[in-house]
Enzyme design. Sequence first.
Site, PDB file in Angstrom:
ATOM      1  N   LYS A  23       1.602  11.873   4.260  1.00 23.01           N
ATOM      2  CA  LYS A  23       0.705  10.774   3.874  1.00 23.01           C
ATOM      3  C   LYS A  23       1.221   9.489   4.501  1.00 23.01           C
ATOM      4  CE  LYS A  23      -1.604   9.391  -0.420  1.00 23.01           C
ATOM      5  NZ  LYS A  23      -1.444   9.423  -1.875  1.00 23.01           N
TER       6      LYS A  23
HETATM    7  C1  E4P Z   1      -4.326   8.553  -3.591  1.00 25.53           C
HETATM    8  O1  E4P Z   1      -3.834   9.281  -2.788  1.00 25.53           O
HETATM    9  C2  E4P Z   1      -3.615   7.534  -4.352  1.00 25.53           C
HETATM   10  O2  E4P Z   1      -2.352   8.063  -4.657  1.00 25.53           O
HETATM   11  C3  E4P Z   1      -4.263   7.205  -5.661  1.00 25.53           C
HETATM   12  O3  E4P Z   1      -5.512   7.811  -5.782  1.00 25.53           O
HETATM   13  C4  E4P Z   1      -4.249   5.760  -6.008  1.00 25.53           C
HETATM   14  O4  E4P Z   1      -4.888   5.600  -7.252  1.00 25.53           O
HETATM   15  P1  E4P Z   1      -4.749   4.276  -8.137  1.00 25.53           P
HETATM   16  O5  E4P Z   1      -5.584   3.201  -7.531  1.00 25.53           O
HETATM   17  O6  E4P Z   1      -5.276   4.701  -9.481  1.00 25.53           O
HETATM   18  O7  E4P Z   1      -3.285   3.935  -8.154  1.00 25.53           O
END
Ligand code: E4P
Length: 218
Positions: free
Chosen positions: A87
Site C-alpha cells: 500500500k
Molecule cells: C483504507 O485503506 C484506509 O485504511 C481506511 O479506509 C481509512 O478509513 P478512515 O477514514 O475511517 O480512517
Amino acid sequence: MKFFIDTANLREIEEAHDLGVLDGVTTNPSLMAKEGIKGKSAILAHYKAICDITDGDVSAEVISTDLEGMIREGEELVKIDPKIVVKIPMIKEGVKAISYFTKKGIRTNCTLVFSGGQALLAAKAGATYVSPFIGRLDDISFDGMDLIHQIRTVYDNYGYETQILAASIRHTIHIMKCAEVGADVITSPLSSIMGLLNHPLTTSGLEKFISDAQKLNL
Ligand code: E4P
C-alpha cells in the site's frame, strides 16, 4: 463486489472470515497503532497473522515517503506472504514506486486518493487497487460517492484494470451506494458489513415463524 475488512484487529478479521464473505483485509499505520503493535518484527508478525486468517489480499502500508525507502519496505513486506499487496500513498514518489513495483510484478494499492486525477495517475502507473477515501471526503462536505462514480467512468472509458477499492467507509449505506455505482471492492469496518444483515421485517417475521412453529408439536 469484493468485501475487504478495514482493520488490524484479528478477532474482527476472524469474525468476518467466519461469515464466509471476506475477500481480503486492508490496514494502515493508524489501525496497527490502535492494536498496540510496536516494533518492526511485531508488525511483520502481525501481517503474517492476518494473512493466516484470510484467503484474500492483505494491504500492508509503507511508512517511507522517499522512493528508495518505499521500494525497500515494499520488497520486505511481500516476502511475508504472497497475499501481501504493498500500500503506497498517492504522492510523486509513490507513483514512481507503483510503476517500479508494477514492472516487477508486485501488486500495489494506491492509498489516500481524493480526486479523479489522482486515480487516473494510479491507473497509469499500473496500481492493482486504487483507494478513494469516501468518508473523509464526506467529512469536508464533498460527496465521496461522486468520486467513485467519476473514477468508474474514467476507468471504463479506457479499460484500466486497476480495481476501485472504496475506502474510508463509515456506514452500511456507503457499501450499498458503492455497489450501485460499481466499485470493484469495498473495505469497511466490521460493523458496516454486519449492518447489511439488518431488517426489522426479518426480525419480526422470524419471531412469528418461531412462535407458530411451537404450535406444530414438532
Ligand atoms: C483504507 O485503506 C484506509 O485504511 C481506511 O479506509 C481509512 O478509513 P478512515 O477514514 O475511517 O480512517
